[in-house]
Design a protein around this motif. Structure first.
Motif, PDB file in Angstrom:
ATOM      1  N   GLY A 161       0.792  -1.241   0.000  1.00  0.00           N
ATOM      2  CA  GLY A 161       0.000   0.000   0.000  1.00  0.00           C
ATOM      3  C   GLY A 161       0.818   1.281   0.000  1.00  0.00           C
ATOM      4  N   ALA A 162       2.149   1.158   0.227  1.00  0.00           N
ATOM      5  CA  ALA A 162       2.974   2.374   0.176  1.00  0.00           C
ATOM      6  C   ALA A 162       3.647   2.526  -1.186  1.00  0.00           C
ATOM      7  CB  ALA A 162       4.028   2.334   1.288  1.00  0.00           C
ATOM      8  N   GLY A 163       3.313   1.621  -2.097  1.00  0.00           N
ATOM      9  CA  GLY A 163       3.941   1.643  -3.423  1.00  0.00           C
ATOM     10  C   GLY A 163       3.200   2.537  -4.405  1.00  0.00           C
ATOM     11  N   PHE A 164       3.644   2.468  -5.641  1.00  0.00           N
ATOM     12  CA  PHE A 164       3.115   3.328  -6.712  1.00  0.00           C
ATOM     13  C   PHE A 164       1.589   3.184  -6.864  1.00  0.00           C
ATOM     14  CE2 PHE A 164       2.580   3.002 -11.574  1.00  0.00           C
ATOM     15  CZ  PHE A 164       2.128   4.307 -11.693  1.00  0.00           C
ATOM     16  N   ILE A 165       1.106   1.995  -7.136  1.00  0.00           N
ATOM     17  CA  ILE A 165      -0.332   1.820  -7.348  1.00  0.00           C
ATOM     18  C   ILE A 165      -1.055   1.712  -6.000  1.00  0.00           C
ATOM     19  CG2 ILE A 165      -2.133   0.416  -8.458  1.00  0.00           C
ATOM     20  CD1 ILE A 165       0.021  -0.593 -10.432  1.00  0.00           C
ATOM     21  N   GLY A 166      -0.452   0.980  -5.061  1.00  0.00           N
ATOM     22  CA  GLY A 166      -1.085   0.750  -3.757  1.00  0.00           C
ATOM     23  C   GLY A 166      -1.393   2.035  -3.008  1.00  0.00           C
ATOM     24  N   SER A 167      -0.523   3.022  -3.132  1.00  0.00           N
ATOM     25  CA  SER A 167      -0.759   4.274  -2.386  1.00  0.00           C
ATOM     26  C   SER A 167      -1.929   5.053  -2.981  1.00  0.00           C
ATOM     27  CB  SER A 167       0.511   5.133  -2.340  1.00  0.00           C
ATOM     28  OG  SER A 167       0.891   5.522  -3.633  1.00  0.00           O
ATOM     29  N   HIS A 168      -2.104   4.978  -4.305  1.00  0.00           N
ATOM     30  CA  HIS A 168      -3.273   5.651  -4.915  1.00  0.00           C
ATOM     31  C   HIS A 168      -4.564   4.944  -4.488  1.00  0.00           C
ATOM     32  CE1 HIS A 168      -1.333   8.645  -7.502  1.00  0.00           C
ATOM     33  NE2 HIS A 168      -0.369   7.766  -7.654  1.00  0.00           N
ATOM     34  N   LEU A 169      -4.498   3.616  -4.422  1.00  0.00           N
ATOM     35  CA  LEU A 169      -5.688   2.872  -3.983  1.00  0.00           C
ATOM     36  C   LEU A 169      -6.011   3.215  -2.523  1.00  0.00           C
ATOM     37  CD1 LEU A 169      -7.877   0.695  -4.257  1.00  0.00           C
ATOM     38  CD2 LEU A 169      -6.150  -1.019  -3.652  1.00  0.00           C
ATOM     39  N   GLY A 197       8.267   0.732  -1.866  1.00  0.00           N
ATOM     40  CA  GLY A 197       7.287   1.739  -1.438  1.00  0.00           C
ATOM     41  C   GLY A 197       7.933   2.761  -0.510  1.00  0.00           C
ATOM     42  N   LYS A 198       7.217   3.860  -0.306  1.00  0.00           N
ATOM     43  CA  LYS A 198       7.737   4.923   0.567  1.00  0.00           C
ATOM     44  C   LYS A 198       6.636   5.374   1.507  1.00  0.00           C
ATOM     45  CE  LYS A 198      10.590   7.055  -2.992  1.00  0.00           C
ATOM     46  NZ  LYS A 198      10.324   7.972  -4.090  1.00  0.00           N
ATOM     47  N   LEU A 199       7.016   5.640   2.750  1.00  0.00           N
ATOM     48  CA  LEU A 199       6.027   6.148   3.710  1.00  0.00           C
ATOM     49  C   LEU A 199       5.463   7.481   3.248  1.00  0.00           C
ATOM     50  CD1 LEU A 199       7.096   5.580   7.413  1.00  0.00           C
ATOM     51  CD2 LEU A 199       5.027   4.824   6.214  1.00  0.00           C
ATOM     52  N   ALA A 203       1.444  -6.064  -3.249  1.00  0.00           N
ATOM     53  CA  ALA A 203       2.877  -6.204  -2.966  1.00  0.00           C
ATOM     54  C   ALA A 203       3.499  -7.137  -4.006  1.00  0.00           C
ATOM     55  CB  ALA A 203       3.073  -6.777  -1.567  1.00  0.00           C
ATOM     56  N   ALA A 204       4.580  -6.703  -4.619  1.00  0.00           N
ATOM     57  CA  ALA A 204       5.235  -7.498  -5.664  1.00  0.00           C
ATOM     58  C   ALA A 204       6.537  -6.812  -6.042  1.00  0.00           C
ATOM     59  CB  ALA A 204       4.340  -7.584  -6.906  1.00  0.00           C
ATOM     60  N   ILE A 205       7.395  -7.548  -6.748  1.00  0.00           N
ATOM     61  CA  ILE A 205       8.519  -6.879  -7.418  1.00  0.00           C
ATOM     62  C   ILE A 205       8.161  -6.876  -8.894  1.00  0.00           C
ATOM     63  CG2 ILE A 205      10.999  -6.875  -7.889  1.00  0.00           C
ATOM     64  CD1 ILE A 205      11.475  -8.226  -5.234  1.00  0.00           C
ATOM     65  N   ALA A 206       7.561  -5.771  -9.321  1.00  0.00           N
ATOM     66  CA  ALA A 206       6.933  -5.716 -10.647  1.00  0.00           C
ATOM     67  C   ALA A 206       7.965  -5.373 -11.719  1.00  0.00           C
ATOM     68  CB  ALA A 206       5.799  -4.700 -10.639  1.00  0.00           C
ATOM     69  N   SER A 207       8.934  -6.267 -11.890  1.00  0.00           N
ATOM     70  CA  SER A 207       9.954  -5.994 -12.898  1.00  0.00           C
ATOM     71  C   SER A 207      10.290  -7.269 -13.659  1.00  0.00           C
ATOM     72  CB  SER A 207      11.215  -5.444 -12.222  1.00  0.00           C
ATOM     73  OG  SER A 207      12.317  -5.560 -13.096  1.00  0.00           O
ATOM     74  N   VAL A 208      10.104  -7.199 -14.964  1.00  0.00           N
ATOM     75  CA  VAL A 208      10.434  -8.338 -15.815  1.00  0.00           C
ATOM     76  C   VAL A 208      11.923  -8.636 -15.700  1.00  0.00           C
ATOM     77  CG1 VAL A 208      10.627  -9.070 -18.216  1.00  0.00           C
ATOM     78  CG2 VAL A 208       8.543  -7.946 -17.423  1.00  0.00           C
TER      79      VAL A 208
END
Ligand code: UD1
Length: 306
Positions: A8-16, A36-38, A73-78
């Motif tokens: 939830g502190a990540g790019f998409i999670g924080s917007h959600l 993610g960042k606080l 939560a994931a490491i979203a990198s190919v």
């Protein structure tokens, strides 16, 4: 509702998280802050933050009743999935299984999780509907595909209703621009802000379905609330249904960064780069009532320009 947002502190999670709080929900965020960042999270009396890896979480970590889990939560990198496949496997696949087990332990009836257009591999036809064959061409795509299969299997067993959202190319504020494998729009807007050159891999005529992060957050919210059968696992594409070339993107962005006059360099295409990608979003619109607003346009680029 009280929703647990992993990542939830990540790019998409924080917007959600922001959207869920704005619409009167309570949110518990679990994030190990690896990417993610606080500072991505608002101060809010209905928000609780737990800094922990989801793989280490136990039912006892959650003392209040949780109604649903949004698992981002994931490491979203190919690329990361090729360089460190086992680490990627833990974070992208084992983590999903851990979340499913949490659903069982906490008696949660709705799980929404991130899947990816990467499950399709090289598409043989456009737009890509959910019926298109899946043939991942990276460990990342495979981890997302098996995550879906685990969700489907355990949904039946547990009477859970789950939704896997196959995200296309997500862009927007808070996307980290600092790696070679970051999303192209974040790389370009960062370079343009700093007056630096950009590099187009290939001829720039490749197309993608770029979806704005706030629309993706809306898709999650809709999936959390949709009336779905217990024991089912719904899989939906989340994109705009439109595709746009990199050259067109650069043109739109140039209008929002009028001071930018650094060169555009061209380099050979990336290995295994997909030529075209475009989601068929009929299923998301009919089942989830999802209709994206923010197709790539100057107004959004203005937001990226800060
Ligand atoms: C995206 C997803 C990836 C997913 C895949 C599924 C992102 C960040 N990545 O990869 O997780 O597995 O879709 O199909 O959304 N490019 C440039 N210059 C740059 C950077 C990129 O020309 O500086 C080009 C790339 O070569 C590519 C296009 O821009 O042709 C898009 O690249 P990128 O944003 O990295 O996303 P995908 O490769 O489509």
């Amino acid at each position: 509702m009280h929703i647990l947002v992993t990542g939830g502190a990540g790019f998409i999670g924080s917007h959600l998280t922001e959207q869920l709080l704005d619409t009167g929900n309570r949110v518990t965020v679990v994030d190990n802050l690896s990417s993610g960042k606080l500072s991505n999270l608002p101060e809010h009396s209905n928000l609780k933050f737990i800094q922990k890896d989801i793989l280490a979480c136990k039912a006892e970590d959650f003392t209040e009743k949780i109604d649903a889990i949004a698992h981002l939560a994931a490491i979203a990198s190919v690329n990361f999935s090729w360089v460190q496949p086992l680490e990627a496997h833990h974070n992208n696949l084992s983590a999903t299984l851990a979340v499913i087990q949490l659903c069982e332990a906490l008696n949660i009836s709705r799980l929404v999780f991130t899947s990816s257009a990467a499950v399709y591999g090289n598409p043989s036809q456009l737009p890509i509907s959910e019926e298109h064959p899946t043939a991942p061409i990276s460990p990342y795509g495979l981890q997302k595909l098996v995550s879906e299969q685990y969700a489907s299997l355990f949904s039946q067993k547990l009477g859970l209703s789950s939704v896997g959202l196959r995200l296309f190319n997500v862009f927007g504020p808070r996307q980290a621009p600092d790696s070679e494998y970051s999303g192209v729009i974040s790389i370009f807007s960062n370079a343009m802000k700093q007056g630096k050159p950009i590099t187009i891999y290939g001829d720039g005529k490749q197309t993608r379905d770029f979806i704005y992060v706030k629309d993706v957050a809306i898709a999650f919210t809709k999936a959390l609330l949709a009336p779905l059968e217990a024991g089912s696992c719904l899989i939906c594409n989340i994109g705009t249904g439109k595709r746009i070339s990199l050259l067109e993107i650069v043109d739109i962005m140039k209008a929002s960064f009028p001071q930018w006059n650094a060169p555009i360099n061209f380099a050979p295409p990336r290995l295994a780069d997909i030529r075209h990608s475009q989601a068929d979003i009929l299923k998301a619109s009919s089942v989830l009532d999802f209709m994206p607003d923010g197709v790539m346009n100057p107004e959004i680029v203005q937001i990226l320009a800060g």
